[in-house]
Design a protein around this motif. Structure first.
Motif, PDB file in Angstrom:
ATOM      1  N   LEU A   1       0.666  -5.792  -4.672  1.00  0.00           N
ATOM      2  CA  LEU A   1      -0.202  -5.347  -3.583  1.00  0.00           C
ATOM      3  C   LEU A   1      -1.219  -6.400  -3.187  1.00  0.00           C
ATOM      4  O   LEU A   1      -1.354  -6.752  -2.012  1.00  0.00           O
ATOM      5  N   ILE A   2      -1.937  -6.943  -4.162  1.00  0.00           N
ATOM      6  CA  ILE A   2      -3.100  -7.748  -3.824  1.00  0.00           C
ATOM      7  C   ILE A   2      -2.834  -9.245  -3.748  1.00  0.00           C
ATOM      8  O   ILE A   2      -3.533  -9.971  -3.038  1.00  0.00           O
TER       9      ILE A   2
ATOM     10  N   ILE B   1       0.844  -1.193   0.000  1.00  0.00           N
ATOM     11  CA  ILE B   1       0.000   0.000   0.000  1.00  0.00           C
ATOM     12  C   ILE B   1       0.882   1.247   0.000  1.00  0.00           C
ATOM     13  O   ILE B   1       0.618   2.235  -0.696  1.00  0.00           O
TER      14      ILE B   1
ATOM     15  N   PHE C   1       2.579  -6.815 -13.953  1.00  0.00           N
ATOM     16  CA  PHE C   1       1.624  -7.265 -12.925  1.00  0.00           C
ATOM     17  C   PHE C   1       1.839  -8.738 -12.600  1.00  0.00           C
ATOM     18  O   PHE C   1       1.957  -9.130 -11.426  1.00  0.00           O
TER      19      PHE C   1
ATOM     20  N   THR D   1       2.898   1.160 -11.691  1.00  0.00           N
ATOM     21  CA  THR D   1       1.585   1.297 -11.069  1.00  0.00           C
ATOM     22  C   THR D   1       0.776   0.024 -11.258  1.00  0.00           C
ATOM     23  O   THR D   1       0.182  -0.503 -10.313  1.00  0.00           O
ATOM     24  N   VAL D   2       0.766  -0.493 -12.480  1.00  0.00           N
ATOM     25  CA  VAL D   2       0.047  -1.740 -12.754  1.00  0.00           C
ATOM     26  C   VAL D   2       0.765  -2.920 -12.107  1.00  0.00           C
ATOM     27  O   VAL D   2       0.134  -3.795 -11.502  1.00  0.00           O
TER      28      VAL D   2
ATOM     29  N   LEU E   1      -1.327   5.820 -14.743  1.00  0.00           N
ATOM     30  CA  LEU E   1      -1.542   4.570 -15.443  1.00  0.00           C
ATOM     31  C   LEU E   1      -0.897   4.638 -16.820  1.00  0.00           C
ATOM     32  O   LEU E   1      -0.814   5.710 -17.421  1.00  0.00           O
TER      33      LEU E   1
ATOM     34  N   TYR F   1       2.705  -3.048  -9.463  1.00  0.00           N
ATOM     35  CA  TYR F   1       2.602  -3.084  -8.020  1.00  0.00           C
ATOM     36  C   TYR F   1       1.194  -3.405  -7.535  1.00  0.00           C
ATOM     37  O   TYR F   1       1.008  -3.742  -6.362  1.00  0.00           O
ATOM     38  N   ILE F   2       0.206  -3.297  -8.419  1.00  0.00           N
ATOM     39  CA  ILE F   2      -1.125  -3.785  -8.043  1.00  0.00           C
ATOM     40  C   ILE F   2      -1.044  -5.291  -7.789  1.00  0.00           C
ATOM     41  O   ILE F   2      -1.626  -5.812  -6.831  1.00  0.00           O
TER      42      ILE F   2
ATOM     43  N   MET G   1       2.210   1.690  -3.514  1.00  0.00           N
ATOM     44  CA  MET G   1       1.221   2.206  -4.446  1.00  0.00           C
ATOM     45  C   MET G   1       0.887   3.667  -4.186  1.00  0.00           C
ATOM     46  O   MET G   1       0.675   4.448  -5.117  1.00  0.00           O
TER      47      MET G   1
END
Length: 384
Positions: free
Chosen positions: A329-330, A43, A201, A322-323, A188, A325-326, A46
């Protein structure tokens, strides 16, 4: 000197990663709870991705890099002394914030250095990062075996890495910030970069899961001792390091498209091997294959994105990140949740889908004409 900052980034981050099983025990967390706590780090990553892109479009990347590096080392020390969950969560959040400032800026520096050479050298910087990670994992094994607390372990490492940063800073590359068109706050990727974002990703989802769960997998699914569990982390990092040391040579010989295709296959096969055969030798082999697979995906994707004609290298890398690290992240927290209810082998095995996704995306979306050159001068990033 840029390689030293890659070393600092890798050694600091994998110092933290090598002690995750210990910290889980100290905080008395089950797998699902650990996944939630670990959520704080990505988090933080991001949150600052768009901020880092803005900073790199306004300031010399070397200034962003040294600030990020000092904060990164300070937050590593803070994690070691966070003996309660309510302290660990904000420490991890700001560890992620500082890591993002350091990593994006140092990658922008590496793109500038790459522009001075005719052949690909960029994977060597990431090899240094991985070599640092392998060394940090090995040191973590020694610290666990010697019953040294994470607090003192992290404090000594943080102080030494800070000294290295101030030594290397005068030799870093001066980069004039490139003008940046006004963009939305979340950077993005544009249409030309979205394919790189999706590959990023998938790769970073696997990397994040391996960093967070490889040691715990060896302890809980392979049933090793606490000190031996760190070896699962070590063998993975050895493979990543060797892959990046040879990555430039293979990329120049095979081509980026072929390289990325085989990388995805190795990730899928490696994770399935570890999942279906949770024994020391076979799980270790699976982690080795996975390490080889993920080793060069991000360096190659970042190098391609950094050559965008529409954005400066720093902004393009931040955009693709950005993409990416999503995924970072999840996915690791999802692994923890699945592991709590279905077991770690199932959770690790499901990650194999991302390896297949990488190979599929490369075959469907990339051809030689769509891959920008990764060598030569970059008109969008002048150096002074």
């Amino acid at each position: 000197m840029i390689a030293i900052f890659f070393f600092v980034s890798g050694f600091g981050f994998f110092t933290w990663g090598s002690r995750i099983p210990t910290i889980q025990q100290e905080l008395h967390l089950n797998n699902e709870q650990l996944g939630i706590v670990l959520f704080a780090l990505p988090i933080g990553l991001m949150t600052t991705l768009p901020v880092t892109g803005v900073l790199l479009s306004r300031f010399d990347s070397r200034k962003v890099m040294i600030i990020g590096a000092v904060l990164f080392n300070a937050m590593l020390c803070a994690i070691g002394f966070a003996t309660k969950v309510w302290r660990a969560v904000p420490a991890l959040f700001f560890f992620g914030v500082s890591r993002n400032l350091l990593n994006i800026s140092v990658n922008a520096q590496s793109i500038g250095v790459q522009a001075l050479f005719e052949r690909s050298i960029i994977a060597r910087f990431h090899a240094v990062w991985s070599l640092a990670g392998m060394s940090a994992a090995a040191l973590g094994y020694v610290m666990v075996s010697s019953s040294v607390s994470p607090a003192w372990h992290f404090l000594v490492v943080g102080l030494l890495l800070t000294v290295m940063c101030f030594y290397a800073y005068p030799g870093s590359l001066r980069q004039q910030p490139a003008p940046r068109q006004r963009r939305s706050w979340f950077a993005l990727p544009d249409r030309g970069l979205v394919k790189f974002g999706l590959i990023s990703f998938a790769s970073m989802a696997c990397e994040g899961a391996m960093i967070d769960w490889s040691g715990i997998y060896f302890r809980e699914a392979v049933h090793t001792t606490a000190s031996a569990a760190t070896l699962g982390y070590v063998v993975y990092m050895v493979a990543v390091t060797l892959g990046r040391l040879t990555g430039d040579r293979l990329a120049n010989r095979l081509g980026i498209r072929t390289m990325l295709t085989y990388s995805g296959i190795l990730i899928g096969v490696g994770l399935l091997t570890a999942a279906f055969l949770p024994y020391p030798v076979t799980a270790g082999l699976g982690f080795v294959l996975t390490g080889f697979g993920v080793s060069c995906v991000i360096p190659l994707v970042f190098s391609m994105a950094g050559r965008s004609s529409e954005m400066s290298s720093g902004s393009a890398i931040a955009s693709v990140s950005t993409v990416g690290y999503i995924g970072f992240l999840i996915v690791p927290p999802v692994v923890g949740s699945v592991a709590q209810h279905a077991g770690l082998p199932v959770a690790i095995g499901m990650l194999a889908v991302f390896g297949l996704l990488i190979s599929g995306l490369v075959q469907l979306t990339l051809d030689q004409q769509s891959i920008p050159a990764i060598v030569g001068p970059d008109p969008a990033e002048p150096m002074v």
